[in-house]
Design an enzyme around this catalytic site. Structure first.
Site, short mmCIF file in Angstrom:
data_model
loop_
_atom_site.label_atom_id
_atom_site.label_comp_id
_atom_site.label_asym_id
_atom_site.label_seq_id
_atom_site.Cartn_x
_atom_site.Cartn_y
_atom_site.Cartn_z
N ASN A 11 3.08 2.41 -2.62
CA ASN A 11 2.26 1.78 -3.65
C ASN A 11 1.70 2.91 -4.51
O ASN A 11 0.76 3.60 -4.09
CB ASN A 11 1.14 0.97 -2.97
CG ASN A 11 0.12 0.43 -3.95
OD1 ASN A 11 0.33 0.48 -5.16
ND2 ASN A 11 -0.98 -0.09 -3.43
N LYS A 13 0.09 2.81 -7.18
CA LYS A 13 -1.16 2.47 -7.86
C LYS A 13 -1.11 2.91 -9.33
O LYS A 13 -0.02 2.92 -9.92
CB LYS A 13 -2.36 3.07 -7.10
CG LYS A 13 -2.33 2.66 -5.63
CD LYS A 13 -3.60 2.90 -4.88
CE LYS A 13 -3.43 2.45 -3.44
NZ LYS A 13 -4.64 2.60 -2.64
N HIS A 99 -3.76 -7.10 -3.16
CA HIS A 99 -4.22 -5.80 -2.66
C HIS A 99 -5.75 -5.77 -2.71
O HIS A 99 -6.38 -6.36 -3.60
CB HIS A 99 -3.64 -4.68 -3.53
CG HIS A 99 -3.90 -3.33 -2.94
ND1 HIS A 99 -5.12 -2.69 -3.08
CD2 HIS A 99 -3.14 -2.52 -2.17
CE1 HIS A 99 -5.08 -1.54 -2.43
NE2 HIS A 99 -3.88 -1.41 -1.86
N GLU A 101 -7.77 -3.66 -3.67
CA GLU A 101 -8.36 -3.16 -4.91
C GLU A 101 -8.43 -4.27 -5.96
O GLU A 101 -9.35 -4.33 -6.77
CB GLU A 101 -7.57 -1.94 -5.41
CG GLU A 101 -7.92 -0.71 -4.56
CD GLU A 101 -6.82 0.31 -4.38
OE1 GLU A 101 -5.83 0.30 -5.14
OE2 GLU A 101 -6.94 1.13 -3.44
N GLU A 169 -4.16 -4.00 5.74
CA GLU A 169 -4.77 -2.77 5.26
C GLU A 169 -6.29 -2.87 5.39
O GLU A 169 -6.95 -3.48 4.54
CB GLU A 169 -4.43 -2.54 3.78
CG GLU A 169 -2.94 -2.44 3.51
CD GLU A 169 -2.66 -1.75 2.18
OE1 GLU A 169 -2.00 -0.71 2.21
OE2 GLU A 169 -3.14 -2.22 1.14
N GLY A 175 -7.28 5.16 1.38
CA GLY A 175 -7.64 6.35 0.61
C GLY A 175 -8.79 7.16 1.19
O GLY A 175 -9.34 8.02 0.51
N SER A 215 -4.31 5.09 4.66
CA SER A 215 -4.25 6.50 5.04
C SER A 215 -3.08 6.87 5.95
O SER A 215 -3.22 7.72 6.83
CB SER A 215 -5.58 6.94 5.67
OG SER A 215 -6.63 6.83 4.73
P1 PGA Z 1 -3.56 4.95 1.03
O1 PGA Z 1 -3.43 3.51 0.30
O2 PGA Z 1 -2.28 5.20 1.77
O3 PGA Z 1 -3.79 5.92 -0.07
O4 PGA Z 1 -4.72 4.84 1.98
C1 PGA Z 1 -2.78 2.45 0.91
C2 PGA Z 1 -2.78 1.25 0.00
O5 PGA Z 1 -3.80 0.98 -0.64
O6 PGA Z 1 -1.77 0.53 -0.10
#
Ligand code: PGA
Length: 253
Positions: A11, A13, A99, A101, A169, A175, A215
């Site tokens: 992803n 982003k 997601h 976010e 997640e 992150g 992560s």
């Molecule tokens: P990350 O993000 O691996 O940077 O923690 C995962 C995601 O949001 O899909």
């Protein structure tokens, strides 16, 4: 051993200009093509502006492309949105929906995510439906309850193991460099599979892929990917470097 084929999904982003996206996609396609009989499938989800270039860059490889969101309508007066039909037309196979976010930034509800997933199926896309608890919810011991509510509300009744992937997640792990323990991940994934079985039947639940995300890095991938109910990873930060992305995939190759 389960019959589920692992999925290693990136992803990206809101990252990457044309040059970066093409370089990364080209490098991923090359690395994947060098693997003989890969035991997992590969997916990259670039921002909308890079979809066409990335589709072209991975053409003829075993790398699929997905969007990071889609609208629930086919077309019309929805300024700034992208229809699943357009996403499919641009060469995508998948759309990430729900997601955390987007759940946070745009207050996306389970109901909306369900409609988006249905629209994705209708357009011939597979939906990667994201769920996961916040840190406060985890501290309150509500992880399973929250995931259950999200699955019941955001996974459509016509979801199948072919048209749907669930990504677990934990919001606090995205992150941040923090992760749940492997035992916690396995426990939540097993609970998720149970809820999917209640909703869609045991046959579909036994075949549906449930990815872990939050992560994931080359250094911890071996803690999570071999777990019984983990069928791959949804990778954010570490998907932006081909070495890291492939370093994670290496665990299941
Ligand atoms: P990350 O993000 O691996 O940077 O923690 C995962 C995601 O949001 O899909």
């Amino acid at each position: 051993m389960s019959s589920r084929k692992m999925l290693i999904a990136g992803n990206w982003k809101m990252n990457g200009l044309q040059k970066d996206g093409v370089e990364l996609a080209t490098a991923v396609a090359k690395a994947v093509n060098e693997v003989e009989n890969p035991k997992c499938e590969f997916l990259v989800c670039p921002p909308m502006t890079l979809i066409t270039s990335v589709v072209n860059a991975v053409e003829g490889s075993k790398v699929a492309v997905g969007s990071q969101d889609c609208h629930f309508n086919v077309k019309g007066a929805h300024t700034g949105d992208t229809s699943p039909v357009m996403i499919k037309d641009a060469g995508c196979e998948y759309a990430i929906v729900g997601h955390s976010e987007r759940r946070t930034d745009y207050k996306e509800s389970n109901e909306l995510i369900c409609k988006k997933s249905e629209a994705a199926y209708e357009a011939g896309l597979k939906a990667v439906i994201c769920i996961g608890e916040t840190e406060a919810e985890r501290d309150a011991g509500k992880t399973v309850e929250v995931c259950k509510e999200q699955i019941l509300g955001s996974v459509p009744a016509n979801a199948t193991a072919e048209n749907t992937v669930i990504a677990y997640e934990p919001v606090w792990a995205i992150g941040t460099g923090k992760t749940p323990t492997p035992a916690d991940v396995q426990e939540v994934h097993a609970e998720i599979r149970k809820v999917v079985a209640e909703k869609l039947g045991t046959e579909i639940a036994s075949k549906m892929r449930i990815l872990y995300g939050g992560s994931v890095k080359p250094s911890n991938a071996a803690d999570f990917l071999p777990l019984e109910d983990v069928d791959g990873a949804l990778i954010g930060g570490a998907s932006l470097k081909v070495e890291d992305f492939m370093g994670i995939a290496k665990v299941c190759l």
